[in-house]
Design an enzyme around this catalytic site. Structure first.
Site, PDB file in Angstrom:
ATOM      1  CD  GLU A 128      -2.889  -1.180   2.325  1.00  0.00           C
ATOM      2  OE1 GLU A 128      -4.057  -1.568   2.173  1.00  0.00           O
ATOM      3  OE2 GLU A 128      -2.417  -0.850   3.441  1.00  0.00           O
ATOM      4  CD  GLU A 148      -3.143  -6.746   3.848  1.00  0.00           C
ATOM      5  OE1 GLU A 148      -2.519  -5.675   3.935  1.00  0.00           O
ATOM      6  OE2 GLU A 148      -3.043  -7.503   2.852  1.00  0.00           O
TER       7      GLU A 148
END
Length: 277
Positions: A128, A148
């Site tokens: 990210e 995740e």
């Protein structure tokens, strides 16, 4: 919620006292930022806050024109959140600092080019952060993932960014399965700019940074503001804002010495001398 991707050892080096997890170096108009938290360059709250401070100073310093962000070592760029700290009870929610997680993702008004040099594993929150850069170079052994899903959380920033950067179905496959992608595939889908041999990564990044640092800073600023602000606008609405002088950086460019210098240099068949004003 922030998450990491498999490392459980993000402890900062200790030499009698805690050392700064971020190394910085200035080469002319280029700021190099190196995330250095052995063994995996994971990010905790304090590190994120420190990164925000560094990139805020970069944003506000007129002498600096380009930044490079990389990781120390050859194995990890960044796996995202420090899972060891989380396992020891550290909250994953809190004050990430002025620029959000990793110092770049939510830093307002960052109108200078940022190059990401991915030197190894880049996953979770680390990916990210990488996606917050403008140009991404990767070593040939680098790998990418958003795992995740396997820890029962959501890659929130990536869920927003990635489907806009690469084909929707490829982005959803990464988000829904957590599968790993090598550097060659990442380049094929356009997630990164190019792949280079590991021993050439920083040479390539510095060459690109020097090229950008010699360019027109006011034009770069205008490009970044227009791209950022127009992302969710219709084309005609964005053009109308430009026509009404509603982009500050574009208006500044149109009344600058640099725009006049560019025209003169073209007419005189010489290289322009950019002053950023």
């Amino acid at each position: 919620m922030r998450a990491g991707c498999g490392t459980r050892d993000g402890a900062t080096r200790q030499t009698g006292e805690q050392m700064d997890p971020i190394r910085t170096d200035i080469r002319g108009a280029v700021l190099e930022v190196t995330l250095d938290r052995p063994k995996a360059n994971a990010i905790d709250l304090a590190t994120s806050q420190r990164m925000g401070e560094i990139f805020t100073r970069f944003r506000d310093d007129p002498a600096l024109r380009v930044a490079i962000l990389t990781g120390a070592g050859e194995k990890f760029f960044c796996p995202g959140w420090d899972l060891k700290a989380a396992a020891e009870g550290a909250s994953v929610e809190g004050d990430y600092g002025v620029g959000g997680f990793g110092g770049l993702q939510e830093l307002r008004g960052l109108n200078k080019p940022v190059i990401i040099a991915v030197n190894g594993i880049c996953c979770g929150g680390g990916l990210e952060v990488a996606l917050s850069g403008d140009l991404i170079l990767a070593a040939d052994h680098a790998t990418f993932a958003l795992p995740e899903i396997r820890s029962g959380t959501v890659a929130d920033a990536a869920s927003i960014k990635l489907p806009k950067r690469i084909p929707y179905h490829i982005a959803m496959e990464m988000l829904l399965t957590g599968r790993w992608m090598d550097a060659a595939e990442a380049a094929r889908w356009g997630m990164i700019n190019r792949v280079v041999p590991a021993d050439q990564l920083m040479i390539e990044a510095r060459t690109l940074a020097d090229e950008l640092a010699s360019g027109p800073p006011l034009v770069f600023a205008a490009i970044k503001e227009v791209v950022r602000e127009a992302e969710d606008m219709k084309f005609v609405d964005a053009m109308a804002r430009i026509a009404r002088n509603q982009f500050e950086t574009v208006e500044k460019l149109h009344h600058s010495e640099d725009q006049l210098e560019g025209a003169r240099a073209f007419a005189e068949k010489r290289d322009p001398v950019w002053k950023g004003r």
